[in-house]
Design an enzyme around this catalytic site. Structure first.
Site, PDB file in Angstrom:
ATOM      1  CB  CYS A 151      24.394  34.539  29.840  1.00 57.07           C
ATOM      2  SG  CYS A 151      26.029  34.277  30.408  1.00 57.07           S
ATOM      3  CG  ASP A 158      31.607  29.971  24.733  1.00 58.72           C
ATOM      4  OD1 ASP A 158      31.481  30.875  25.696  1.00 58.72           O
ATOM      5  OD2 ASP A 158      31.941  28.810  24.692  1.00 58.72           O
ATOM      6  CB  ALA A 164      19.014  34.718  24.836  1.00 59.30           C
ATOM      7  N   PRO A 165      16.407  35.857  26.620  1.00 59.32           N
ATOM      8  CG  PRO A 165      14.300  35.818  27.079  1.00 59.32           C
ATOM      9  CD  PRO A 165      15.434  35.658  27.789  1.00 59.32           C
ATOM     10  N   GLY A 166      16.694  38.799  26.170  1.00 55.49           N
ATOM     11  CA  GLY A 166      17.028  40.157  26.293  1.00 55.49           C
ATOM     12  C   GLY A 166      16.226  40.955  27.264  1.00 55.49           C
ATOM     13  N   GLY A 167      15.459  40.416  28.152  1.00 55.72           N
ATOM     14  CA  GLY A 167      14.913  41.195  29.118  1.00 55.72           C
ATOM     15  C   GLY A 167      15.603  42.116  29.916  1.00 55.72           C
ATOM     16  CB  CYS A 220      16.616  31.437  38.047  1.00 55.70           C
ATOM     17  SG  CYS A 220      16.978  30.218  36.965  1.00 55.70           S
ATOM     18  CG  ASP A 234      22.265  33.629  24.582  1.00 52.83           C
ATOM     19  OD1 ASP A 234      21.978  33.678  25.464  1.00 52.83           O
ATOM     20  OD2 ASP A 234      22.392  32.504  23.794  1.00 52.83           O
TER      21      ASP A 234
END
Length: 197
Positions: free
Chosen positions: A22, A73, A24-27, A147, A46
């Site tokens: 999962c 997916d 995104a955004p790729g950090g 989170c 993603d």
């Protein structure tokens, strides 16, 4: 700040095949790439094309060349890529969640999230864990993170998964509370090891 703990806990090594399910955004994908010195292969997945473009932009900006972007997916990866059964050395699932650990930054979330929303997310998280578990090779490591501070998305989710999948054992887990030791947001991390059936 809490999310910066995740990639090191995955323990990535140069030359490994790693799935960020999962992404995104790729950090986290780019952090993993840095930890393996761009030596290996990272599949950043993603399901949103728009969000996946952020992964691509961040990867390009940071000079990450070991990253492969896949718009898909994650629950369907094994169906679409049966050759990926037992393929990955490490899998990261930074799961969609209620975000209740980020209320200090997103106070509006308390009015958007209700019991039904959380139950839907718990089911999605469970699907991701169960769909992606077969892609991890024996001896591999899976990191699950959110989170949020909701126990059904965190401790309880992992307990249920381990009861169902006896080849997985819990190596480490941590619930970070908002503001704990200057960590910032509330966050949960579980590190799981996979053994032979």
């Amino acid at each position: 700040r809490s999310s910066q703990l995740i990639a090191p806990l995955l323990g990535p090594l140069p030359g490994e095949k790693i799935l960020d399910a999962c992404a995104a955004p790729g950090g986290k994908s780019t952090h993993i790439a840095e930890l393996i010195n761009n030596d290996g292969k990272i599949w950043s997945v993603d399901r949103s094309f728009r969000r996946a473009q952020k992964i691509s932009a961040n990867s390009e900006r940071l000079g990450t060349h070991c990253l492969q972007l896949l718009v898909a997916d994650s629950n369907e990866l094994l169906d679409k890529h049966p050759e990926w059964k037992g393929f990955f050395d490490r899998i990261l699932i930074d799961a969609p969640c209620s975000g209740l650990g980020t209320l200090a930054r997103h106070p509006d979330a308390r009015w958007r999230i209700n019991k039904d929303n959380i139950q839907e997310l718990v089911e999605l998280q469970s699907q991701l864990l169960n769909s992606l578990a077969p892609l991890l090779k024996s001896g591999g490591k899976l990191v699950y993170s959110t989170c949020t501070i909701h126990p059904d998305e965190n401790f309880n989710q992992i307990r249920k998964f381990i009861q169902l999948k006896s080849q997985f054992s819990l190596e480490y887990e941590k619930q970070i509370w908002p503001g704990d030791k200057d960590n910032g947001d509330g966050f949960y991390i579980a590190v799981l090891n996979k053994f032979e059936d």
